[in-house]
Each structure stands twice: as C-alpha cells, then as structure tokens.
Design an enzyme around this catalytic site. Structure first.
Site, PDB file in Angstrom:
ATOM      1  N   ALA A  66      -0.805  29.888   2.728  1.00 22.55           N
ATOM      2  CA  ALA A  66      -0.150  28.878   3.559  1.00 22.55           C
ATOM      3  C   ALA A  66       0.224  27.646   2.733  1.00 22.55           C
ATOM      4  O   ALA A  66       1.317  27.081   2.898  1.00 22.55           O
ATOM      5  CB  ALA A  66      -1.057  28.488   4.715  1.00 22.55           C
ATOM      6  N   TYR A  67      -0.668  27.234   1.857  1.00 22.62           N
ATOM      7  CA  TYR A  67      -0.417  26.070   1.014  1.00 22.62           C
ATOM      8  C   TYR A  67       0.779  26.318   0.097  1.00 22.62           C
ATOM      9  O   TYR A  67       1.687  25.486  -0.014  1.00 22.62           O
ATOM     10  CB  TYR A  67      -1.664  25.758   0.188  1.00 22.62           C
ATOM     11  CG  TYR A  67      -1.522  24.604  -0.780  1.00 22.62           C
ATOM     12  CD1 TYR A  67      -1.370  23.300  -0.327  1.00 22.62           C
ATOM     13  CD2 TYR A  67      -1.554  24.824  -2.151  1.00 22.62           C
ATOM     14  CE1 TYR A  67      -1.244  22.242  -1.221  1.00 22.62           C
ATOM     15  CE2 TYR A  67      -1.434  23.786  -3.049  1.00 22.62           C
ATOM     16  CZ  TYR A  67      -1.282  22.488  -2.582  1.00 22.62           C
ATOM     17  OH  TYR A  67      -1.160  21.449  -3.480  1.00 22.62           O
TER      18      TYR A  67
END
Length: 246
Positions: A154-155
C-alpha cells in the site's frame, strides 16, 4: 503584513519530521528563509524556528493538514504574506503503514491515500500556482518502488502515484522555469522507518547496501539542497538516494 526578504524562500511540508527537520536545517544553513510546516506538533516547529533565528536565520512556522485543500491554501498564503513569495517547496510529509496486501485493513489504505497521494497532489497543485520563476518543487517517494519489499504494497502504491504526478507536473510547467523532481530514499534512520522493526530487521536492511549502513536524514537533505539550488538542469526525474541498494 508582508515582510520582503532578500533570501530565497523555502516551504518545507512536514518540516518537523525526521527528514523534514534535516531539510529545514540544511536549507537554513544554505541561506534560505524557511517556512516550517507542521501537521500537529506546533511546539517542535516553534522550537526549530527559534533555533534558526538564534543563528541569524529567517524562519516561521505554519500549520495545517496537508490533505486539506483549504488548510494548504492558507499555508501558502501565510508564507507569501510573511516573506513576499515562495521559491522552493519540499514535501516530506508521509505515513507508512505496513501489511501484506491480503490482510491490509482498508481503513489503513485510506489513511495512506489521504496523506501520501491526496496530500502530495494538493501541495503540488499550490506549489505549481505559487512558486516563483527559477524555483523548484521536490516531492518524496521511496526506493521500495524498485526493491518491492513484502508488506510495503500500500505504501509503495502511494509513492508510485507520487512519482507519476511529479513527472507529469514537470512537463505541465513547461516555460515556467520551475523544476519538479522526486527524491526516493532507501532505508533511512527516522522514527517513521524504525517504528515496529526489530534490531535484526534493521541490521539486515543496513547491510543490504554496498555502503553497509542505513541512510541518515542528512543524506536526503543534501540532495534536496542540490535540487533546490544549483541543479537547474535536473527536471522531471526521480533520484534514488539509497547508497546503492539494488
């Protein structure tokens, strides 16, 4: 009341964080008047302002949520009111929540989106509108867009978006004499990076680079100062500052 300054003016978003603080200190030493943005830690921002002024520098603090458009509009307005203009914007604000994609809570994905994507977009929008000719916008990505470490899905997705909007904005500002680049650090010894990691994991990451150490916030600040100052022929690029991490 506008205070005209003969110095170039830099606004550092996330200026109280690990890398942000080093960027503030480096640019102040390079002769910039600095506006130190904070999201919640006003006391830390004000302490940094006092330290810079005590060393004969020029500094102010400005607060607001980087993902809130009205708040950021006011931040840019306040800096221009105080110093008379803005030459450099550095956006170091970001959050990192780690999880395998299969088990990621979507509320965490939304938090990452708000700060890393929406926040960067808003800051970039107002930077494009307000930076003076000869200036620079510097966003922050991550070297994990190349290394693809597990749990960073996600990052990294958010930082890939940062890179894309940065490269497109550089082309959209044709004729403005404003450079737009992204800095993509490798593992760096900041609270954001160290939080939740075991000593063993930290040492493994430190040994992953040929230089056999973690990056320091000052390493990223050196690159920012280069892009903010003499590096006028670097534009629309992502600079991977990671000590040779593959």
């Amino acid at each position: 009341m506008t205070k005209q300054t003969t110095k170039r003016v830099a606004l550092i978003i996330g200026g109280t964080g690990g890398i942000g603080k080093s960027v503030v200190e480096k640019l102040a030493k390079e002769g910039f008047a600095v506006a130190i943005h904070y999201a919640s830690n006003q006391g830390k921002a004000n302490d940094l302002v006092k330290a810079i002024i005590n060393q004969d520098g020029e500094a102010i603090s400005v607060g607001g949520d980087s993902s809130n458009e009205e708040a950021m509009k006011e931040v840019f307005h306040s800096v221009e009111e105080h110093f008379g203009g803005i030459d450099v914007v550095v956006n170091t604000a970001g959050i990192m929540l780690l999880s395998p994609i299969a088990s990621l809570e979507l509320t965490d994905l939304d938090k990452i989106y708000q700060t890393n994507i929406r926040g960067t977009f808003i800051v970039s929008k107002y930077a494009a509108q307000n930076i003076r000719s000869g200036g620079a916008l510097i966003n922050f990505s991550t070297s994990v867009t190349k290394t693809q470490f597990p749990t960073y899905g996600a990052y990294v997705a958010s930082k890939a978006a940062v890179e894309s909007m940065t490269l497109i904005l550089a082309r959209e500002l044709r004729g403005k004499d404003i450079t737009v680049n992204a800095v993509a650090p490798g593992p760096t010894a900041t609270p954001l990076f160290l939080d939740g990691k075991t000593e063993e994991a930290i040492q493994q990451l430190a040994q992953a680079t040929p230089l056999e150490r973690l990056g320091q916030p000052e390493d990223s600040a050196e690159i920012v100062a280069f892009l903010a100052g003499p590096a006028r022929w670097i534009n629309g690029q992502v600079l991977f500052t990671n000590g040779g991490l593959a």
